[in-house]
Design a protein around this motif. Structure first.
Motif, PDB file in Angstrom:
ATOM      1  N   SER A   1       0.859  -1.181  -0.126  1.00 37.62           N
ATOM      2  CA  SER A   1       0.080   0.126  -0.088  1.00 37.62           C
ATOM      3  C   SER A   1       0.757   1.394  -0.228  1.00 37.62           C
ATOM      4  N   ALA A   2       0.178   2.221  -0.417  1.00 37.33           N
ATOM      5  CA  ALA A   2       0.823   3.711  -0.346  1.00 37.33           C
ATOM      6  C   ALA A   2      -0.105   4.619   0.397  1.00 37.33           C
ATOM      7  N   TRP A   3       0.393   5.656   0.848  1.00 39.30           N
ATOM      8  CA  TRP A   3      -0.729   6.653   1.506  1.00 39.30           C
ATOM      9  C   TRP A   3      -0.101   8.091   1.089  1.00 39.30           C
ATOM     10  N   VAL A   4      -0.877   8.686   1.239  1.00 36.79           N
ATOM     11  CA  VAL A   4      -0.614  10.356   0.742  1.00 36.79           C
ATOM     12  C   VAL A   4      -1.045  11.321   2.138  1.00 36.79           C
ATOM     13  N   VAL A   5      -0.143  11.967   2.456  1.00 33.25           N
ATOM     14  CA  VAL A   5      -0.253  12.988   3.749  1.00 33.25           C
ATOM     15  C   VAL A   5      -0.189  14.390   3.302  1.00 33.25           C
ATOM     16  N   ASP A   6      -1.088  15.137   3.494  1.00 29.55           N
ATOM     17  CA  ASP A   6      -0.998  16.629   3.003  1.00 29.55           C
ATOM     18  C   ASP A   6      -0.354  17.317   3.813  1.00 29.55           C
ATOM     19  N   ALA A   7       0.096  18.545   3.326  1.00 26.62           N
ATOM     20  CA  ALA A   7       0.967  19.274   3.971  1.00 26.62           C
ATOM     21  C   ALA A   7       0.427  19.969   5.538  1.00 26.62           C
ATOM     22  N   ASP A   8      -0.949  19.773   6.010  1.00 28.63           N
ATOM     23  CA  ASP A   8      -1.487  20.167   7.174  1.00 28.63           C
ATOM     24  C   ASP A   8      -1.491  18.880   8.056  1.00 28.63           C
ATOM     25  N   GLY A   9      -1.010  18.048   7.426  1.00 29.79           N
ATOM     26  CA  GLY A   9      -0.849  16.577   8.500  1.00 29.79           C
ATOM     27  C   GLY A   9      -2.069  15.849   8.097  1.00 29.79           C
ATOM     28  N   SER A  10      -3.168  16.064   7.401  1.00 28.61           N
ATOM     29  CA  SER A  10      -4.150  15.314   7.172  1.00 28.61           C
ATOM     30  C   SER A  10      -3.789  14.004   6.281  1.00 28.61           C
ATOM     31  N   LEU A  11      -4.095  12.747   6.609  1.00 28.97           N
ATOM     32  CA  LEU A  11      -4.255  11.739   5.936  1.00 28.97           C
ATOM     33  C   LEU A  11      -5.015  11.697   4.721  1.00 28.97           C
ATOM     34  N   LEU A  12      -4.731  11.863   3.526  1.00 25.11           N
ATOM     35  CA  LEU A  12      -5.773  12.042   2.541  1.00 25.11           C
ATOM     36  C   LEU A  12      -6.280  10.825   2.112  1.00 25.11           C
ATOM     37  N   GLY A  13      -5.568   9.707   2.391  1.00 24.59           N
ATOM     38  CA  GLY A  13      -5.975   8.208   1.881  1.00 24.59           C
ATOM     39  C   GLY A  13      -4.827   7.500   1.726  1.00 24.59           C
ATOM     40  N   ILE A  14      -5.306   5.968   1.206  1.00 26.58           N
ATOM     41  CA  ILE A  14      -4.388   5.102   0.953  1.00 26.58           C
ATOM     42  C   ILE A  14      -4.716   4.420  -0.594  1.00 26.58           C
ATOM     43  N   TYR A  15      -3.590   3.940  -1.193  1.00 29.72           N
ATOM     44  CA  TYR A  15      -3.962   3.181  -2.455  1.00 29.72           C
ATOM     45  C   TYR A  15      -3.028   2.028  -2.096  1.00 29.72           C
ATOM     46  N   ARG A  16      -4.026   0.846  -2.705  1.00 28.96           N
ATOM     47  CA  ARG A  16      -3.332  -0.621  -2.620  1.00 28.96           C
ATOM     48  C   ARG A  16      -3.034  -1.273  -3.952  1.00 28.96           C
ATOM     49  N   LYS A  17      -1.822  -1.497  -4.091  1.00 32.11           N
ATOM     50  CA  LYS A  17      -1.311  -2.143  -5.327  1.00 32.11           C
ATOM     51  C   LYS A  17      -2.300  -3.272  -6.021  1.00 32.11           C
ATOM     52  N   MET A  18      -2.387  -2.719  -7.164  1.00 32.28           N
ATOM     53  CA  MET A  18      -3.736  -3.570  -7.957  1.00 32.28           C
ATOM     54  C   MET A  18      -3.076  -4.587  -8.644  1.00 32.28           C
ATOM     55  N   HIS A  19      -1.608  -4.406  -9.331  1.00 31.78           N
ATOM     56  CA  HIS A  19      -1.146  -5.531 -10.172  1.00 31.78           C
ATOM     57  C   HIS A  19      -0.044  -6.085  -9.336  1.00 31.78           C
ATOM     58  N   ILE A  20      -0.063  -7.385  -9.059  1.00 28.79           N
ATOM     59  CA  ILE A  20       0.540  -8.117  -8.065  1.00 28.79           C
ATOM     60  C   ILE A  20       1.439  -9.176  -8.851  1.00 28.79           C
ATOM     61  N   PRO A  21       2.596  -9.129  -9.137  1.00 32.98           N
ATOM     62  CA  PRO A  21       3.758  -9.799 -10.036  1.00 32.98           C
ATOM     63  C   PRO A  21       4.053 -11.325  -9.177  1.00 32.98           C
ATOM     64  N   GLN A  22       4.547 -12.120 -10.145  1.00 34.09           N
ATOM     65  CA  GLN A  22       4.849 -13.370  -9.471  1.00 34.09           C
ATOM     66  C   GLN A  22       6.158 -14.041 -10.465  1.00 34.09           C
ATOM     67  N   ASP A  23       7.339 -13.724  -9.920  1.00 38.09           N
ATOM     68  CA  ASP A  23       8.330 -14.376 -10.840  1.00 38.09           C
ATOM     69  C   ASP A  23       9.514 -14.710  -9.800  1.00 38.09           C
ATOM     70  N   PRO A  24      10.554 -15.624 -10.454  1.00 39.03           N
ATOM     71  CA  PRO A  24      11.606 -15.728  -9.255  1.00 39.03           C
ATOM     72  C   PRO A  24      12.080 -14.616  -8.592  1.00 39.03           C
ATOM     73  N   GLY A  25      12.191 -14.815  -7.459  1.00 37.20           N
ATOM     74  CA  GLY A  25      12.724 -13.650  -6.759  1.00 37.20           C
ATOM     75  C   GLY A  25      11.861 -12.530  -6.377  1.00 37.20           C
ATOM     76  N   PHE A  26      10.512 -12.651  -7.016  1.00 34.52           N
ATOM     77  CA  PHE A  26       9.521 -11.449  -6.746  1.00 34.52           C
ATOM     78  C   PHE A  26       8.142 -12.382  -6.495  1.00 34.52           C
ATOM     79  N   GLU A  27       8.106 -13.067  -5.199  1.00 36.69           N
ATOM     80  CA  GLU A  27       7.077 -13.827  -4.873  1.00 36.69           C
ATOM     81  C   GLU A  27       6.012 -13.155  -3.998  1.00 36.69           C
ATOM     82  N   GLU A  28       5.575 -12.092  -4.802  1.00 38.56           N
ATOM     83  CA  GLU A  28       4.508 -10.886  -4.124  1.00 38.56           C
ATOM     84  C   GLU A  28       3.088 -11.583  -3.991  1.00 38.56           C
ATOM     85  N   LYS A  29       2.656 -12.612  -4.953  1.00 39.69           N
ATOM     86  CA  LYS A  29       1.294 -13.105  -4.928  1.00 39.69           C
ATOM     87  C   LYS A  29       1.278 -13.933  -3.474  1.00 39.69           C
TER      88      LYS A  29
END
Length: 285
Positions: free
Chosen positions: A98-126
């Motif tokens: 996931s990623a999050w975005v915090v505005d300059a006033d300290g408010s947490l604007l929200g999160i984004y969750r990674k949509m595309h998940i790879p699966q390769d040797p050395g990248f066992e993300e699934k």
């Protein structure tokens, strides 16, 4: 004209060390005039997805949680926007990249969750990450409208387009990508060129700035290739970092020039939305 800072850092096994190191880099970037500050993918940890190990789930944090709350305090203190990426524990057995975005006033604007998940040797993300369910998002910050996507998302023009259609002026890609030793000599430069070229293409096609923040250093068998970069809306790389050095890379984002560019290159106006229905098919036989 906001200034953006890309924190290209190496990582160690202890999350607290990475968190402290990144906080120091955020403070330094802010002291040098940065107004939007971005971390690499999974900045609190080493890239742990090289193997399947259930103990690695202990590295995950809640969002909101201590890391995001610290970023809220930092952003408010320094008057900057912070875009960061980490390992989210949503519930036991349910984890996201996931990623999050915090505005300059300290408010947490929200999160984004990674949509595309790879699966390769050395990248066992699934094994570790549930595909995101936030949809594509743009966050209206003090210094511009930001869209955040993560690493493997950067290869998909649909993700860039849908984020731009939400109004994003800057597409930000926290990243962890590198070379495997058995591939580097034959394919290494081609792999890097493809990575940079596809993202510069997103910048052109969507009249956006594109910002890619990669880690550096060698972890296990993976040599992360650094080369974090910023592309303008013409697909021109206006700032780039080296392969093997930690660096705070900065660039100025000219949003007035972007507005003028979109008026004379009206890609959104000329889209034939009536002809695109098959884009939701897996494959067209």
């Amino acid at each position: 004209m906001p200034r953006i800072a890309l924190l290209q850092l190496s990582a160690v096994a202890e999350p607290e060390k990475n968190i402290r190191k990144t906080e120091a880099a955020i403070r330094k970037a802010a002291s040098e005039g940065a107004e939007i500050i971005c971390t690499q993918e999974l900045f609190t940890t080493e890239y742990f997805c090289t193997t399947q190990d259930t103990d690695k789930f202990d590295l995950a944090d809640k969002i909101p949680g201590p890391v995001t709350e610290n970023h809220q305090s930092l952003a408010k203190e320094l008057g900057v926007v912070i875009v960061a990426s980490g390992f989210e524990k949503r519930a036991t057995g349910l984890y996201h990249n996931s990623a999050w975005v915090v505005d300059a006033d300290g408010s947490l604007l929200g999160i984004y969750r990674k949509m595309h998940i790879p699966q390769d040797p050395g990248f066992e993300e699934k094994f570790y990450f549930t595909p995101g369910d936030t949809g594509y998002k743009a966050f209206d910050t003090k210094f511009g409208k930001i869209g955040v996507l993560i690493c493997w998302d950067q290869w998909y023009p649909e993700a860039a387009r849908l984020t731009a259609l939400k109004g994003a002026e800057i597409l930000i890609y926290p990243t962890a990508i590198g070379w495997l030793p058995e591939e580097k000599e034959e394919f290494g430069e081609a792999q890097h060129n493809a990575w940079q070229a596809v993202q510069c293409g997103h910048a052109v096609a969507n009249s956006c700035y594109v910002v890619a923040i990669n880690r550096t250093g060698t972890e296990g068998n993976t040599e992360f290739w650094g080369r974090s970069f910023v592309s303008d809306h013409y697909g021109q790389v206006i700032a780039t970092a080296p392969v093997a050095e930690e660096m705070i890379l900065t660039a100025d984002i000219d949003l007035d020039a972007l507005e003028a560019h979109r008026r004379i290159w009206p890609f959104f106006r000329d889209r034939r939305i009536d002809s695109y229905s098959q884009i939701t098919e897996r494959f067209i036989d």
